[in-house]
Write a protein that holds these residues in place. Structure first.
Motif, mmCIF file in Angstrom:
data_model
loop_
_atom_site.group_PDB
_atom_site.id
_atom_site.type_symbol
_atom_site.label_atom_id
_atom_site.label_comp_id
_atom_site.label_asym_id
_atom_site.label_seq_id
_atom_site.Cartn_x
_atom_site.Cartn_y
_atom_site.Cartn_z
ATOM 1 N N LEU A 164 0.825 -1.198 0.000
ATOM 2 C CA LEU A 164 0.000 0.000 0.000
ATOM 3 C C LEU A 164 0.869 1.262 0.000
ATOM 4 C CD1 LEU A 164 -2.895 1.089 0.093
ATOM 5 C CD2 LEU A 164 -2.787 0.942 2.561
ATOM 6 N N HIS A 165 1.958 1.233 0.724
ATOM 7 C CA HIS A 165 2.852 2.390 0.776
ATOM 8 C C HIS A 165 4.069 2.167 -0.099
ATOM 9 C CE1 HIS A 165 0.647 3.153 4.571
ATOM 10 N NE2 HIS A 165 0.794 4.412 4.185
ATOM 11 N N SER A 166 4.593 3.261 -0.622
ATOM 12 C CA SER A 166 5.844 3.195 -1.382
ATOM 13 C C SER A 166 7.003 3.434 -0.415
ATOM 14 C CB SER A 166 5.840 4.253 -2.483
ATOM 15 O OG SER A 166 6.043 5.529 -1.930
ATOM 16 N N ASN A 167 8.200 3.370 -0.929
ATOM 17 C CA ASN A 167 9.370 3.666 -0.105
ATOM 18 C C ASN A 167 9.640 5.161 -0.018
ATOM 19 O OD1 ASN A 167 9.892 0.968 0.448
ATOM 20 N ND2 ASN A 167 11.025 0.712 -1.448
ATOM 21 N N GLU A 168 8.879 5.961 -0.779
ATOM 22 C CA GLU A 168 9.053 7.410 -0.777
ATOM 23 C C GLU A 168 8.384 8.020 0.444
ATOM 24 O OE1 GLU A 168 7.755 9.221 -4.428
ATOM 25 O OE2 GLU A 168 8.302 7.437 -5.556
ATOM 26 N N VAL A 169 8.906 9.169 0.856
ATOM 27 C CA VAL A 169 8.282 9.902 1.951
ATOM 28 C C VAL A 169 7.884 11.289 1.454
ATOM 29 C CG1 VAL A 169 9.482 8.679 3.808
ATOM 30 C CG2 VAL A 169 10.521 10.720 2.818
#
Length: 108
Positions: A1-6
């Motif tokens: 669901l989440h990417s590694n980007e912030v």
């Protein structure tokens, strides 16, 4: 669901495809699909090129590719906006007035 980007606050960002699904699921008019089939995609592709060719006459020719100019030509007409809004939710971002289409074309 989440990417590694912030994001700018250090929080993890949603993966783009997951975010797209969440947008589609939050759409009250969503009818169970968020993608076009091959026939729908081909019809829309041809229509976008046809509209731009008519608008720009000899300056544009059908070449099998959709440019940002052709896309803008298509979505500046209210009737075409309504056509897109009747298609799958994944396409609705194309009718945004500023930025979205440029961002998409730049990333892909």
């Amino acid at each position: 669901l989440h990417s590694n980007e912030v994001d700018t606050y250090g929080d993890r960002r949603f993966d783009n495809s997951c975010a797209l699904v969440l947008v589609a699921l939050g759409d009250e008019d969503w009818w169970g699909r968020y993608a076009l089939d091959a026939d729908e995609a081909a019809a829309l592709h041809n229509e976008v090129e046809d509209v731009s060719q008519k608008k720009r006459r000899s300056f544009m020719r059908k070449d099998g590719k959709i440019t940002l100019t052709e896309l803008r030509d298509f979505v500046t007409d209210e009737a075409n906006i309504q056509k897109i809004l009747k298609l799958s939710s994944a396409l609705h971002g194309l009718v945004q007035k500023e930025g979205f289409s440029e961002d998409v074309l730049e990333r892909f």
